[in-house]
Design an enzyme around this catalytic site. Structure first.
Site, PDB file in Angstrom:
ATOM      1  N   CYS A 117       0.809  -1.227   0.000  1.00 20.47           N
ATOM      2  CA  CYS A 117       0.000   0.000   0.000  1.00 20.47           C
ATOM      3  C   CYS A 117       0.842   1.276   0.000  1.00 20.47           C
ATOM      4  O   CYS A 117       0.302   2.371  -0.177  1.00 20.47           O
ATOM      5  CB  CYS A 117      -0.958   0.008   1.168  1.00 20.47           C
ATOM      6  SG  CYS A 117      -2.251  -1.224   0.993  1.00 20.47           S
ATOM      7  N   HIS A 257      -3.437   7.447   2.710  1.00 21.74           N
ATOM      8  CA  HIS A 257      -3.838   6.156   2.143  1.00 21.74           C
ATOM      9  C   HIS A 257      -5.213   5.752   2.675  1.00 21.74           C
ATOM     10  O   HIS A 257      -5.477   5.847   3.874  1.00 21.74           O
ATOM     11  CB  HIS A 257      -2.794   5.097   2.512  1.00 21.74           C
ATOM     12  CG  HIS A 257      -3.179   3.714   2.120  1.00 21.74           C
ATOM     13  ND1 HIS A 257      -3.542   3.377   0.828  1.00 21.74           N
ATOM     14  CD2 HIS A 257      -3.284   2.563   2.847  1.00 21.74           C
ATOM     15  CE1 HIS A 257      -3.839   2.098   0.785  1.00 21.74           C
ATOM     16  NE2 HIS A 257      -3.694   1.578   1.986  1.00 21.74           N
ATOM     17  N   ASN A 287     -10.219   0.198  -0.421  1.00 24.67           N
ATOM     18  CA  ASN A 287      -8.757   0.283  -0.437  1.00 24.67           C
ATOM     19  C   ASN A 287      -8.241  -0.238  -1.785  1.00 24.67           C
ATOM     20  O   ASN A 287      -8.282  -1.445  -2.043  1.00 24.67           O
ATOM     21  CB  ASN A 287      -8.202  -0.553   0.722  1.00 24.67           C
ATOM     22  CG  ASN A 287      -6.684  -0.499   0.810  1.00 24.67           C
ATOM     23  OD1 ASN A 287      -6.007   0.012  -0.082  1.00 24.67           O
ATOM     24  ND2 ASN A 287      -6.138  -1.047   1.878  1.00 24.67           N
TER      25      ASN A 287
HETATM   26  O1  UT7 Z   1      -3.890  -1.001   3.470  1.00 23.82           O
HETATM   27  C1  UT7 Z   1      -2.926  -1.828   4.052  1.00 23.82           C
HETATM   28  C2  UT7 Z   1      -2.993  -1.806   5.510  1.00 23.82           C
HETATM   29  N1  UT7 Z   1      -4.240  -2.343   5.986  1.00 23.82           N
HETATM   30  C3  UT7 Z   1      -4.920  -1.704   6.924  1.00 23.82           C
HETATM   31  O2  UT7 Z   1      -4.535  -0.639   7.314  1.00 23.82           O
HETATM   32  C4  UT7 Z   1      -6.133  -2.384   7.498  1.00 23.82           C
HETATM   33  C5  UT7 Z   1      -6.088  -2.351   8.997  1.00 23.82           C
HETATM   34  N2  UT7 Z   1      -7.164  -3.076   9.656  1.00 23.82           N
HETATM   35  C6  UT7 Z   1      -8.459  -2.703   9.614  1.00 23.82           C
HETATM   36  O3  UT7 Z   1      -8.819  -1.795   8.906  1.00 23.82           O
HETATM   37  C7  UT7 Z   1      -9.434  -3.387  10.535  1.00 23.82           C
HETATM   38  O4  UT7 Z   1      -8.715  -4.199  11.445  1.00 23.82           O
HETATM   39  C8  UT7 Z   1     -10.498  -4.257   9.808  1.00 23.82           C
HETATM   40  C9  UT7 Z   1     -11.478  -3.376   9.057  1.00 23.82           C
HETATM   41  C10 UT7 Z   1      -9.834  -5.231   8.863  1.00 23.82           C
HETATM   42  C11 UT7 Z   1     -11.299  -5.055  10.846  1.00 23.82           C
HETATM   43  O5  UT7 Z   1     -11.886  -4.173  11.796  1.00 23.82           O
HETATM   44  P1  UT7 Z   1     -11.691  -4.414  13.372  1.00 23.82           P
HETATM   45  O6  UT7 Z   1     -12.426  -3.353  14.036  1.00 23.82           O
HETATM   46  O7  UT7 Z   1     -10.232  -4.545  13.654  1.00 23.82           O
HETATM   47  O8  UT7 Z   1     -12.431  -5.794  13.558  1.00 23.82           O
HETATM   48  P2  UT7 Z   1     -11.883  -7.147  14.185  1.00 23.82           P
HETATM   49  O9  UT7 Z   1     -11.031  -7.879  13.199  1.00 23.82           O
HETATM   50  O10 UT7 Z   1     -11.330  -6.872  15.542  1.00 23.82           O
HETATM   51  O11 UT7 Z   1     -13.235  -7.921  14.372  1.00 23.82           O
HETATM   52  C12 UT7 Z   1     -14.239  -7.511  15.320  1.00 23.82           C
HETATM   53  C13 UT7 Z   1     -15.420  -8.471  15.236  1.00 23.82           C
HETATM   54  C14 UT7 Z   1     -15.003  -9.927  15.325  1.00 23.82           C
HETATM   55  O12 UT7 Z   1     -16.005 -10.600  16.004  1.00 23.82           O
HETATM   56  P3  UT7 Z   1     -15.858 -10.969  17.567  1.00 23.82           P
HETATM   57  O13 UT7 Z   1     -14.641 -11.833  17.654  1.00 23.82           O
HETATM   58  O14 UT7 Z   1     -15.700  -9.655  18.272  1.00 23.82           O
HETATM   59  O15 UT7 Z   1     -17.138 -11.687  17.878  1.00 23.82           O
HETATM   60  C15 UT7 Z   1     -14.967 -10.378  13.886  1.00 23.82           C
HETATM   61  O16 UT7 Z   1     -15.176 -11.768  13.743  1.00 23.82           O
HETATM   62  O17 UT7 Z   1     -16.058  -8.311  13.969  1.00 23.82           O
HETATM   63  C16 UT7 Z   1     -16.091  -9.576  13.277  1.00 23.82           C
HETATM   64  N3  UT7 Z   1     -15.918  -9.327  11.852  1.00 23.82           N
HETATM   65  C17 UT7 Z   1     -16.926  -9.025  11.040  1.00 23.82           C
HETATM   66  N4  UT7 Z   1     -18.248  -8.869  11.251  1.00 23.82           N
HETATM   67  C18 UT7 Z   1     -19.017  -8.538  10.212  1.00 23.82           C
HETATM   68  C19 UT7 Z   1     -14.768  -9.334  11.138  1.00 23.82           C
HETATM   69  N5  UT7 Z   1     -15.024  -9.032   9.857  1.00 23.82           N
HETATM   70  C20 UT7 Z   1     -16.341  -8.830   9.770  1.00 23.82           C
HETATM   71  C21 UT7 Z   1     -17.190  -8.484   8.712  1.00 23.82           C
HETATM   72  N6  UT7 Z   1     -18.517  -8.333   8.980  1.00 23.82           N
HETATM   73  N7  UT7 Z   1     -16.759  -8.268   7.461  1.00 23.82           N
END
Ligand code: UT7
Length: 332
Positions: A117, A257, A287
């Site tokens: 990225c 970004h 993204n």
């Molecule tokens: O561009 C290159 C660099 N990349 C980035 O900068 C991306 C960085 N990361 C992120 O943007 C975020 O971490 C994500 C958008 C990928 C995920 O968001 P988050 O707030 O970190 O969510 P999480 O992975 O901590 O998941 C929270 C909850 C989980 O459920 P539990 O364990 O709390 O019950 C996940 O299983 O949300 C669940 N979850 C979803 N729910 C609905 C994960 N993905 C989804 C989804 N829809 N698509």
């Protein structure tokens, strides 16, 4: 008197595919919903390149053609074409060479640049260095990625984030001191455990098993990447201000970004710029990896004024990250 040559962006262009993949449609692929995606990422829709045999070069060529059509630059005067991409057309054979030939840049040499990225941000440094040194006068930098070619649409952790697109910027010498002013680029190999494609490279060449086990798709440990992205993007952006004696009042635009709206807002808060100075199009494109920064420039081109101070920031796989301070060089 010797005038220092600076490297300015003198034109921009863009291309996004027609097909719009909405959060609603994603709800039919994986267990997710519009509310979750919108509140956690800011993304409402992304563009997907459909069509047999169309790769990243298809979008890169269209973005470059858009730039050439809007500017006075002639393709045959371009010295160098760099395609910043994590999704080249082919693993070997530079995508940039195919693009350069197809846009009529017959006197240019060309190569690809890969830093996930951060590819476009690093590419800005490369393009500007060639121009500042006096070695070349017209460097075309294109950021393009067909992320849909490396995304598993059964993995809700990644499929909701990425989209396809391309943007282009032309770098030329400037004698008024406009263009790139300062940069701070970083990397840390610790990152490859958290954001990567495991197979298809020299460590794990493709086999039937790698395909069966979905190892050719992007894997991301979102939470960890998020933490690194927030703290690093914010600190390099802050560094750009402090070491150039700038305050938030001196900054007209933050060009960050587009990976997650919350990461962009955290960076803006740290440097103290208000939301109307933050370029944002993540809700429309998601993204697009190497394309986010030039897509922002193309979308906001009409609002940019000569002399505006822009702070660019990016974070990506590797890990790679950094910030650039650039003075905008033209009114459109
Ligand atoms: O561009 C290159 C660099 N990349 C980035 O900068 C991306 C960085 N990361 C992120 O943007 C975020 O971490 C994500 C958008 C990928 C995920 O968001 P988050 O707030 O970190 O969510 P999480 O992975 O901590 O998941 C929270 C909850 C989980 O459920 P539990 O364990 O709390 O019950 C996940 O299983 O949300 C669940 N979850 C979803 N729910 C609905 C994960 N993905 C989804 C989804 N829809 N698509």
């Amino acid at each position: 008197m010797i005038t220092k040559i600076t490297a300015a962006i003198t034109a921009v262009g863009k291309y996004v595919p027609d097909y719009i993949l909405t959060n609603k449609e994603l709800e039919t692929y994986v267990e997710t919903n519009d509310e979750w995606i919108t509140s956690r990422t800011g993304i409402k829709e992304r563009r997907i390149l459909k069509g047999e045999g169309l790769g990243t070069s298809y979008m890169a060529i269209k973005a470059a053609e858009d730039l050439l059509q809007k500017s006075n630059a002639k393709a045959e005067d371009i010295d160098l074409v760099i395609v910043a991409t994590a999704t080249p057309d082919l693993p070997v054979a530079a995508t940039a060479s195919y693009v350069a030939t197809n846009i009529g840049a017959i006197n240019a040499f060309s190569y690809d640049l890969q830093a996930a990225c951060s590819s476009f941000l690093y590419g800005m440094s490369t393009a500007a260095s060639y121009v500042e040194s006096g070695r070349y006068k017209k460097v075309l930098l294109i950021g393009a990625d067909k992320m849909s070619s490396i995304i598993d649409y059964t993995d809700r952790a990644t499929c909701i984030i990425f989209g396809d697109g391309a943007g282009a910027a032309l770098f030329e010498p400037n004698e008024e001191g406009l263009g790139l002013q300062d940069e701070y680029l970083r990397s840390d190999g610790v990152g490859r455990d958290f954001l990567r494609i495991e197979a298809g490279g020299s460590i794990m060449p493709p086999t039937e098993d790698t395909v069966k086990n979905n190892k050719h798709f992007v894997y991301q440990e979102g939470k960890t990447v998020f933490k690194y992205a927030v703290s690093n993007m914010a600190s390099v952006s802050e560094k750009m201000l402090t070491r150039n004696n700038l305050t938030e009042k001196d900054i007209q635009w933050l060009v960050a970004h587009q990976a997650n709206k919350r990461i962009i807002e955290a960076t803006a808060n740290r440097v103290g710029v208000s939301s109307e100075k933050v370029m944002m199009n993540i809700h429309r494109y998601g993204n697009t990896t190497s394309a986010t920064l030039p897509l922002l420039l193309a979308d906001y081109e009409n609002q940019l004024k000569k002399g505006d101070n822009l702070i660019f920031a990016a974070f990506g796989g590797g890990f790679t990250w950094g910030a650039i301070y650039l003075k905008w060089a033209y009114n459109s």
